[in-house]
Design a protein around this motif. Sequence first.
Motif, PDB file in Angstrom:
ATOM      1  N   GLU A 100      18.855 -46.025  46.511  1.00  0.00           N
ATOM      2  CA  GLU A 100      18.849 -46.659  45.194  1.00  0.00           C
ATOM      3  C   GLU A 100      19.281 -45.720  44.071  1.00  0.00           C
ATOM      4  N   ALA A 101      18.820 -44.473  44.091  1.00  0.00           N
ATOM      5  CA  ALA A 101      19.179 -43.544  43.015  1.00  0.00           C
ATOM      6  C   ALA A 101      20.685 -43.311  42.985  1.00  0.00           C
ATOM      7  N   CYS A 102      21.293 -43.140  44.141  1.00  0.00           N
ATOM      8  CA  CYS A 102      22.748 -42.958  44.180  1.00  0.00           C
ATOM      9  C   CYS A 102      23.471 -44.244  43.799  1.00  0.00           C
ATOM     10  N   GLN A 103      22.915 -45.391  44.198  1.00  0.00           N
ATOM     11  CA  GLN A 103      23.526 -46.662  43.805  1.00  0.00           C
ATOM     12  C   GLN A 103      23.527 -46.797  42.286  1.00  0.00           C
ATOM     13  N   ALA A 104      22.444 -46.378  41.656  1.00  0.00           N
ATOM     14  CA  ALA A 104      22.357 -46.461  40.194  1.00  0.00           C
ATOM     15  C   ALA A 104      23.377 -45.551  39.518  1.00  0.00           C
ATOM     16  N   ARG A 105      23.860 -44.571  40.247  1.00  0.00           N
ATOM     17  CA  ARG A 105      24.816 -43.619  39.688  1.00  0.00           C
ATOM     18  C   ARG A 105      26.241 -43.861  40.206  1.00  0.00           C
ATOM     19  N   GLY A 106      26.472 -45.018  40.849  1.00  0.00           N
ATOM     20  CA  GLY A 106      27.840 -45.400  41.205  1.00  0.00           C
ATOM     21  C   GLY A 106      28.245 -45.242  42.654  1.00  0.00           C
ATOM     22  N   SER A 107      27.291 -45.157  43.556  1.00  0.00           N
ATOM     23  CA  SER A 107      27.666 -44.926  44.956  1.00  0.00           C
ATOM     24  C   SER A 107      28.371 -46.118  45.601  1.00  0.00           C
ATOM     25  N   ARG A 108      28.115 -47.324  45.104  1.00  0.00           N
ATOM     26  CA  ARG A 108      28.785 -48.477  45.727  1.00  0.00           C
ATOM     27  C   ARG A 108      30.294 -48.426  45.489  1.00  0.00           C
ATOM     28  N   ALA A 109      30.698 -48.044  44.303  1.00  0.00           N
ATOM     29  CA  ALA A 109      32.135 -47.900  44.025  1.00  0.00           C
ATOM     30  C   ALA A 109      32.715 -46.739  44.832  1.00  0.00           C
ATOM     31  N   LEU A 110      31.964 -45.655  44.924  1.00  0.00           N
ATOM     32  CA  LEU A 110      32.407 -44.513  45.725  1.00  0.00           C
ATOM     33  C   LEU A 110      32.533 -44.913  47.193  1.00  0.00           C
ATOM     34  N   GLU A 111      31.551 -45.650  47.675  1.00  0.00           N
ATOM     35  CA  GLU A 111      31.541 -46.126  49.061  1.00  0.00           C
ATOM     36  C   GLU A 111      32.811 -46.936  49.364  1.00  0.00           C
ATOM     37  N   ALA A 112      33.176 -47.837  48.475  1.00  0.00           N
ATOM     38  CA  ALA A 112      34.385 -48.645  48.664  1.00  0.00           C
ATOM     39  C   ALA A 112      35.625 -47.754  48.664  1.00  0.00           C
ATOM     40  N   HIS A 113      35.652 -46.763  47.775  1.00  0.00           N
ATOM     41  CA  HIS A 113      36.785 -45.843  47.708  1.00  0.00           C
ATOM     42  C   HIS A 113      36.906 -45.020  48.994  1.00  0.00           C
ATOM     43  N   VAL A 114      35.780 -44.513  49.479  1.00  0.00           N
ATOM     44  CA  VAL A 114      35.764 -43.690  50.696  1.00  0.00           C
ATOM     45  C   VAL A 114      36.318 -44.483  51.872  1.00  0.00           C
ATOM     46  N   LYS A 115      35.840 -45.715  52.032  1.00  0.00           N
ATOM     47  CA  LYS A 115      36.296 -46.555  53.141  1.00  0.00           C
ATOM     48  C   LYS A 115      37.800 -46.833  53.030  1.00  0.00           C
ATOM     49  N   ALA A 116      38.267 -47.101  51.812  1.00  0.00           N
ATOM     50  CA  ALA A 116      39.695 -47.377  51.615  1.00  0.00           C
ATOM     51  C   ALA A 116      40.535 -46.122  51.860  1.00  0.00           C
TER      52      ALA A 116
END
Length: 164
Positions: free
Chosen positions: A85-101
């Motif tokens: 949750e803490a990383c999600q609050a700091r933008g990990s979902r966008a990073l996660e999508a970028h990493v996968k792409a």
Amino acid sequence: MNDLVQWDLQDVQEVITSLKHKPGALFPILHGIQNLAGYIPAESLPLIADALHQTRAEIHGVVTFYHLFRMTPPGRHSLEVCRAEACQARGSRALEAHVKAKLGIDYHQTTTDREFSLEDVYCLGNCACGPSIRIGDDIIGRVTPEKFDQLVDELTTVALEIRS
């Protein structure tokens, strides 16, 4: 453990033989084989099943149920993205999508060039510096898509220099 490790059927059999009499032997055997080879080779499943008097399907079910076990060789670099949750609050979902792409893979997969294996993790203990990733044993905080691209490019360049 990287993909350069070659596994030997005799070594796998030795792991099985040394651990099969322990109570709850399946997990120690699977961990032992994965520590030896970097993954659980499909050819080892019948050996494990025979030693433990279980079916191949039962062994396969355990190996594929737990994400910590791999049935394919890992990439040269293990990369984990924190999804807490803490990383999600700091933008990990966008990073996660970028990493996968960027890598062209999803979680629990390895790039076709065998450089990177991608895994998810639910806390790296670096909450104040999220979003965070771990590459090998190194935890890196405040990872932006640009910083991630730079890290991947550096790791790929280093790996290419070693091979040449």
